[in-house]
Each structure stands twice: as structure tokens, then as C-alpha cells.
Design a protein around this motif. Structure first.
Motif, PDB file in Angstrom:
ATOM      1  N   ILE A 192      56.355 -76.894  40.501  1.00 60.23           N
ATOM      2  CA  ILE A 192      57.122 -75.770  41.039  1.00 60.23           C
ATOM      3  C   ILE A 192      58.124 -75.266  40.009  1.00 60.23           C
ATOM      4  O   ILE A 192      58.318 -74.055  39.841  1.00 60.23           O
ATOM      5  N   ASN A 193      58.757 -76.195  39.294  1.00 56.48           N
ATOM      6  CA  ASN A 193      59.732 -75.800  38.282  1.00 56.48           C
ATOM      7  C   ASN A 193      59.070 -75.002  37.156  1.00 56.48           C
ATOM      8  O   ASN A 193      59.639 -74.028  36.656  1.00 56.48           O
ATOM      9  N   CYS A 194      57.868 -75.415  36.780  1.00 53.44           N
ATOM     10  CA  CYS A 194      57.118 -74.674  35.763  1.00 53.44           C
ATOM     11  C   CYS A 194      56.739 -73.285  36.272  1.00 53.44           C
ATOM     12  O   CYS A 194      56.802 -72.297  35.527  1.00 53.44           O
ATOM     13  N   CYS A 195      56.360 -73.209  37.544  1.00 51.80           N
ATOM     14  CA  CYS A 195      55.958 -71.926  38.125  1.00 51.80           C
ATOM     15  C   CYS A 195      57.087 -70.906  38.064  1.00 51.80           C
ATOM     16  O   CYS A 195      56.859 -69.718  37.799  1.00 51.80           O
ATOM     17  N   ALA A 196      58.312 -71.362  38.322  1.00 52.97           N
ATOM     18  CA  ALA A 196      59.461 -70.457  38.275  1.00 52.97           C
ATOM     19  C   ALA A 196      59.599 -69.846  36.885  1.00 52.97           C
ATOM     20  O   ALA A 196      59.837 -68.642  36.736  1.00 52.97           O
ATOM     21  N   ALA A 197      59.447 -70.680  35.858  1.00 49.99           N
ATOM     22  CA  ALA A 197      59.545 -70.181  34.484  1.00 49.99           C
ATOM     23  C   ALA A 197      58.414 -69.224  34.164  1.00 49.99           C
ATOM     24  O   ALA A 197      58.604 -68.221  33.459  1.00 49.99           O
ATOM     25  N   ILE A 198      57.234 -69.499  34.689  1.00 48.28           N
ATOM     26  CA  ILE A 198      56.072 -68.645  34.426  1.00 48.28           C
ATOM     27  C   ILE A 198      56.265 -67.252  35.013  1.00 48.28           C
ATOM     28  O   ILE A 198      56.034 -66.238  34.337  1.00 48.28           O
ATOM     29  N   ILE A 199      56.712 -67.172  36.282  1.00 53.29           N
ATOM     30  CA  ILE A 199      56.819 -65.836  36.881  1.00 53.29           C
ATOM     31  C   ILE A 199      57.981 -65.046  36.284  1.00 53.29           C
ATOM     32  O   ILE A 199      57.911 -63.817  36.201  1.00 53.29           O
ATOM     33  N   MET A 200      59.014 -65.736  35.836  1.00 53.11           N
ATOM     34  CA  MET A 200      60.101 -64.999  35.167  1.00 53.11           C
ATOM     35  C   MET A 200      59.621 -64.499  33.813  1.00 53.11           C
ATOM     36  O   MET A 200      59.986 -63.401  33.381  1.00 53.11           O
ATOM     37  N   GLY A 201      58.789 -65.287  33.148  1.00 50.43           N
ATOM     38  CA  GLY A 201      58.180 -64.817  31.919  1.00 50.43           C
ATOM     39  C   GLY A 201      57.346 -63.567  32.162  1.00 50.43           C
ATOM     40  O   GLY A 201      57.438 -62.585  31.411  1.00 50.43           O
ATOM     41  N   LYS A 202      56.556 -63.580  33.229  1.00 50.60           N
ATOM     42  CA  LYS A 202      55.738 -62.400  33.561  1.00 50.60           C
ATOM     43  C   LYS A 202      56.623 -61.203  33.879  1.00 50.60           C
ATOM     44  O   LYS A 202      56.347 -60.078  33.444  1.00 50.60           O
ATOM     45  N   TYR A 203      57.679 -61.420  34.659  1.00 49.59           N
ATOM     46  CA  TYR A 203      58.561 -60.315  35.032  1.00 49.59           C
ATOM     47  C   TYR A 203      59.181 -59.669  33.802  1.00 49.59           C
ATOM     48  O   TYR A 203      59.296 -58.431  33.728  1.00 49.59           O
ATOM     49  N   PHE A 204      59.551 -60.475  32.827  1.00 51.09           N
ATOM     50  CA  PHE A 204      60.194 -59.956  31.618  1.00 51.09           C
ATOM     51  C   PHE A 204      59.195 -59.684  30.491  1.00 51.09           C
ATOM     52  O   PHE A 204      59.572 -59.577  29.323  1.00 51.09           O
ATOM     53  N   ASN A 205      57.916 -59.562  30.853  1.00 50.04           N
ATOM     54  CA  ASN A 205      56.863 -59.142  29.918  1.00 50.04           C
ATOM     55  C   ASN A 205      56.694 -60.070  28.719  1.00 50.04           C
ATOM     56  O   ASN A 205      56.394 -59.641  27.607  1.00 50.04           O
ATOM     57  N   VAL A 206      56.882 -61.362  28.950  1.00 49.29           N
ATOM     58  CA  VAL A 206      56.567 -62.350  27.921  1.00 49.29           C
ATOM     59  C   VAL A 206      55.054 -62.566  27.937  1.00 49.29           C
ATOM     60  O   VAL A 206      54.447 -62.677  29.005  1.00 49.29           O
ATOM     61  N   SER A 207      54.428 -62.611  26.784  1.00 46.77           N
ATOM     62  CA  SER A 207      52.967 -62.755  26.717  1.00 46.77           C
ATOM     63  C   SER A 207      52.549 -64.108  27.274  1.00 46.77           C
ATOM     64  O   SER A 207      53.321 -65.082  27.249  1.00 46.77           O
ATOM     65  N   ILE A 208      51.327 -64.210  27.755  1.00 49.73           N
ATOM     66  CA  ILE A 208      50.833 -65.466  28.310  1.00 49.73           C
ATOM     67  C   ILE A 208      50.834 -66.558  27.247  1.00 49.73           C
ATOM     68  O   ILE A 208      51.119 -67.727  27.540  1.00 49.73           O
ATOM     69  N   ASP A 209      50.562 -66.197  25.997  1.00 49.65           N
ATOM     70  CA  ASP A 209      50.593 -67.205  24.926  1.00 49.65           C
ATOM     71  C   ASP A 209      51.995 -67.763  24.733  1.00 49.65           C
ATOM     72  O   ASP A 209      52.181 -68.970  24.507  1.00 49.65           O
ATOM     73  N   GLN A 210      52.986 -66.897  24.828  1.00 47.42           N
ATOM     74  CA  GLN A 210      54.365 -67.354  24.665  1.00 47.42           C
ATOM     75  C   GLN A 210      54.851 -68.117  25.900  1.00 47.42           C
ATOM     76  O   GLN A 210      55.654 -69.047  25.781  1.00 47.42           O
ATOM     77  N   ILE A 211      54.370 -67.732  27.077  1.00 53.31           N
ATOM     78  CA  ILE A 211      54.689 -68.508  28.285  1.00 53.31           C
ATOM     79  C   ILE A 211      54.143 -69.920  28.137  1.00 53.31           C
ATOM     80  O   ILE A 211      54.844 -70.916  28.386  1.00 53.31           O
ATOM     81  N   LYS A 212      52.906 -70.019  27.724  1.00 56.39           N
ATOM     82  CA  LYS A 212      52.275 -71.321  27.501  1.00 56.39           C
ATOM     83  C   LYS A 212      53.057 -72.129  26.467  1.00 56.39           C
ATOM     84  O   LYS A 212      53.356 -73.317  26.669  1.00 56.39           O
TER      85      LYS A 212
END
Length: 436
Positions: free
Chosen positions: A279-299
Motif C-alpha cells: 500500500i505504501n508503494c502504491c501511494a508513491a506510484i499514483i503520486m508519481g503518475k499524478y505529477f507526470n513522472v515516467s513509469i521508468d522513473q517511478i520504478k
């Protein structure tokens, strides 16, 4: 807790003038042992000390100014007299927060705040200039100090907010004025201060209440029924879910022991143990998506974060694999840790559990529940440490104090085992490592 009219307590112009000095001498100190050249010393008071009495020492140690609230110590041009030092620090932080255009993300919750904050920062800093709460400095002093760390080029500030009473989150929101918010969960933590589980929900939800007044964005776990219900009529929300297609779909692949995630056809392998950290990882992932961070950088952001400070650390000691989660504990986090540990694909499992603090009148009942759960999970061995666990009834071995455990471990050793160590900070169960 300060009075609600805090931002009227010192005149606007006075804070503005102090802020001008802060921009020139932007290091803040509240401890004379950590004074640096040309910093501004804030003479805070505590239960057993008065910072005013240390103002002269701070100036002699290199501070440029000392902010005080006792005129008896205003004996030089380098002292700045204000009605109340703590209120002044909070006002200055609020003024500074609004001086720059930095976006502020606030997060609170019963469990996982600090880990979630670190994950969010690890993701967002791949693309933006960020700052985040250092450690868990998340109270009425720590939040202002974090806000004062904002620089001209800071794009996003991630502010952790802790609370053990009603109205504390509301108060911190009035200082930080967050643009976005996230609550990790509602759990049985600080029941002594909040009064009940319902009190926890009400207290933590003060972050939602603040954001909803101006319809600001809220991130949330759509699979958490309590949160989903509280936000059912709110439009400006961004959620994640394993099942609901209305939100970002993120899947837990496994957690044995490390959390592995599937998101947008990418496999993300974290350094975090326990399905609860999914769940903690998921929060970081969706905030990355909201702020247009690329999937590679989210990973990249998720995978490079390595837990420390006794939080979900995986250690190898001799022939044993140890999960050290001794930073804090409450009934909710204890249950999650035990459930996760029981599912690991290892055969020899040893558990050391320490007392859970700040539970008030519910302490006997909550410790008994954990003792019964631990017994039912049929670990190879389980040991309960502390005055609360010592009076529980179960088939488990209990120790009233850490010293009693230490005597036992002098003649009892473990090999080729998986070992979980978890307890409240005051139990300092990381000391078990030295005994193993």
C-alpha cells in the motif's frame, strides 16, 4: 497545542521583517549543541528547560540572532524579542511556505507514514526538486522546521504529520497549508490520546476536512473501505485499487519476503518486506503518475529505496534471517506484521514481540488479542516481552522485562531461522540483535 488564532499572535509586518532576516541567514537551530555559524537560534521551551537561558551561549557559539520571549535575556542587538518563540517559529514557517510557489503534499495515518513519505520522495525526486520531513519530525516543531527548509528552487515539499490527539492535524494543516493530502490508514494507534478507534478516524480525517474545504486533490486507497466511504461524495480524488477499474490498477505480485508489484506491465521489485508495504508503494506510484513522472522513473524510485532505522529491515545474522521492525508498534501494525510473517515460505519461524505503548485503558485487551493471534499462528517459537504482555494468558513464553529476556537468551540460541522482532520504540527491541 497552540491557540487557534496563532496567525494573529504576532503582527504581519514583524514576521515579514523576521523573514527578511531568515532569507539572509537561513539556517535554523533550536539546540545550542548544533549551532552553526550565522544561524538563527530559536529559544524554545520544554518541560525541563527554557531555551531563553541558552540564547547567550548560542550567540557566542556563532548564531547570528537569537529569537527569545523573555525580555530578561534581551541584552544585545542580536536578540529578537517576540511574544512566544514557538508561535513565532510556526508563523515564520507559514509565511515562508507561502513566500515560494512550492507545492505541499501532507500525509498522515496510523501506520506507515515515514516509509510512505520516503517512497514518495524517492519517486518524485527523480523528476522534481523536492524536500521531505527528516526522519519522523512530524509534530508542531518538526513540521515548521521542514517548511523552513524550502528553497527558492524547491518544487514539491512532502510533509509528514503525526498526531495523538484531536485537532493536532488541523493545527498542522493551518501551518503547512497543504495542496494535496494522503492518509495511509486508520489504525489502533495512540488510543490513549484519541480515546477510541472512532477518535482516531476523526482525528486523522482532519487532513481530508482541510483539503475538502477548497476542493484540493486527495490521494487514497480505494480498496480501504473506511477511506472509500469517507470520500464517497468527493470528486477531486485519485485512488489506487487491485480490483476497481475506476482507479489506477496496481497489483501485488508477491511479498515473500520483498514486495513485488505489477503496474502498467512493469514489474517493480522493492526492498520492503511485508504485504502491508504494498500500500505504501502504491501511494508513491499514483503520486508519481499524478505529477507526470515516467513509469521508468517511478520504478527506479521504488526500487532504490532501502529501509533503515529499524523499520522493516531485513538482516542476515550468522545463519538467521531477521526482520527488524522495532521502530514502533500498535495493534494494527502488529497484526499486519504477524500475518505477513506467517505467510513466508520458511519452516522455522521465531517471533519476539514487545509491548505496545499509548493504548490507555485498552492496553490489556489489545495485548491479549495479539497474544492469542500469535499463539494461533503456530510459529516455531514466540516470546512476548514487557509488563503488558507479561500479564496476558496464552501458551507463549513471556518476560516482564528486557533483562529477563537477556538472561534467557544467554542459554538459548537459534540457527537457520527466520526471526521477526517487533515492538514499540520504548521497548528498543533492536537490542535483541546483540543477544542473538
Amino acid at each position: 497545542m497552540q491557540p487557534s488564532g496563532l496567525f494573529l499572535y504576532i503582527s504581519f509586518m514583524k514576521i515579514e521583517k523576521l523573514h527578511e532576516l531568515f532569507l539572509k541567514f537561513s539556517t535554523i537551530s533550536t539546540d545550542t549543541r548544533k549551532v552553526t555559524k550565522d544561524c538563527i537560534f530559536f529559544a524554545l521551551k520544554g518541560e525541563n528547560f527554557d531555551g531563553n537561558t541558552y540564547a547567550k551561549k548560542a550567540l557566542e557559539s556563532g548564531a547570528k540572532y537569537a529569537v527569545i520571549d523573555d525580555e530578561r535575556f534581551a541584552d544585545s542587538d542580536a536578540t529578537i524579542l517576540v511574544p512566544d518563540v514557538l508561535t513565532c517559529l510556526q508563523q515564520l514557517a507559514n509565511f515562508h511556505r507561502n513566500f515560494y510557489k512550492t507545492k505541499v503534499i501532507a500525509l498522515t495515518g496510523s501506520n506507515g507514514k515515514t516509509t510512505t513519505k520516503e517512497l514518495i520522495n524517492s519517486v518524485l525526486c527523480t523528476t522534481y526538486k523536492t524536500i521531505a520531513t527528516v526522519g519522523n519530525l512530524n509534530n508542531h516543531i518538526g513540521v515548521p522546521l521542514t517548511l523552513l527548509a524550502i528553497k527558492e528552487d524547491t518544487e514539491i515539499a512532502i510533509i509528514e504529520m503525526g498526531a495523538n490527539h484531536q485537532k493536532e492535524i488541523e493545527f498542522l494543516c493551518n501551518i503547512a497549508e497543504p495542496d494535496f493530502g494522503y492518509i495511509t490508514n486508520f489504525g489502533k494507534a495512540h488510543l490513549e490520546g484519541f480515546g477510541s478507534f472512532e477518535g482516531v478516524i476523526k482525528g486523522k480525517s482532519e487532513l481530508y476536512d482541510y483539503l475538502q474545504k477548497d476542493e484540493k486533490p486527495i490521494f487514497f486507497n480505494a480498496d480501504d473501505e473506511l477511506q472509500a466511504n469517507k470520500l464517497s461524495n468527493y470528486i477531486n480524488k485519485f485512488g489506487f485499487s487491485e480490483t476497481d477499474s475506476h482507479y489506477y490498477n496496481i497489483q501485488l505480485k508477491e511479498a515473500d519476503p520483498f514486495v513485488q508489484i505489477i503496474f502498467e506491465n512493469q514489474e517493480i521489485v522493492s526492498n520492503l518486506i511485508g504485504a502491508y508495504n504494498f500500500i505504501n508503494c502504491c501511494a508513491a506510484i499514483i503520486m508519481g503518475k499524478y505529477f507526470n513522472v515516467s513509469i521508468d522513473q517511478i520504478k527506479n524510485g521504488i526500487e532504490r529505496y532501502i529501509p533503515s532505522n529499524n523499520r522493516s529491515q531485513v538482516l542476515t545474522q550468522n545463519t538467521n534471517e531477521i526482520i527488524l521492525d522495532a521502530y514502533n508498534a500498535n495493534p494494527s501494525s502488529m497484526k499486519a506484521a504477524l500475518d505477513n510473517f506467517s505467510k513466508l515460505k520458511t519452516t522455522k519461524k521465531i517471533v519476539f514481540l514487545g509491548d505496545m505503548f499509548e493504548l490507555g485503558s485498552t492496553a490489556p485487551e489489545e495485548h491479549q488479542h495479539i497474544a492469542e493471534l500469535t499463539s494461533a499462528l503456530n510459529f516455531t517459537e514466540a516470546f512476548l516481552i514487557g509488563e503488558n504482555f507479561d500479564v496476558t494468558t496464552s501458551d507463549l513464553k513471556t518476560f516482564k522485562s528486557f533483562n529477563e529476556l537477556a538472561v534467557f537468551l544467554k542459554t538459548n540460541t537459534f540457527k537457520d531461522a527466520s526471526i521477526l522482532i517487533k515492538g514499540s520504540r520504548g521497548m528498543a527491541l533492536e537490542r535483541v540483535l546483540d543477544l542473538l
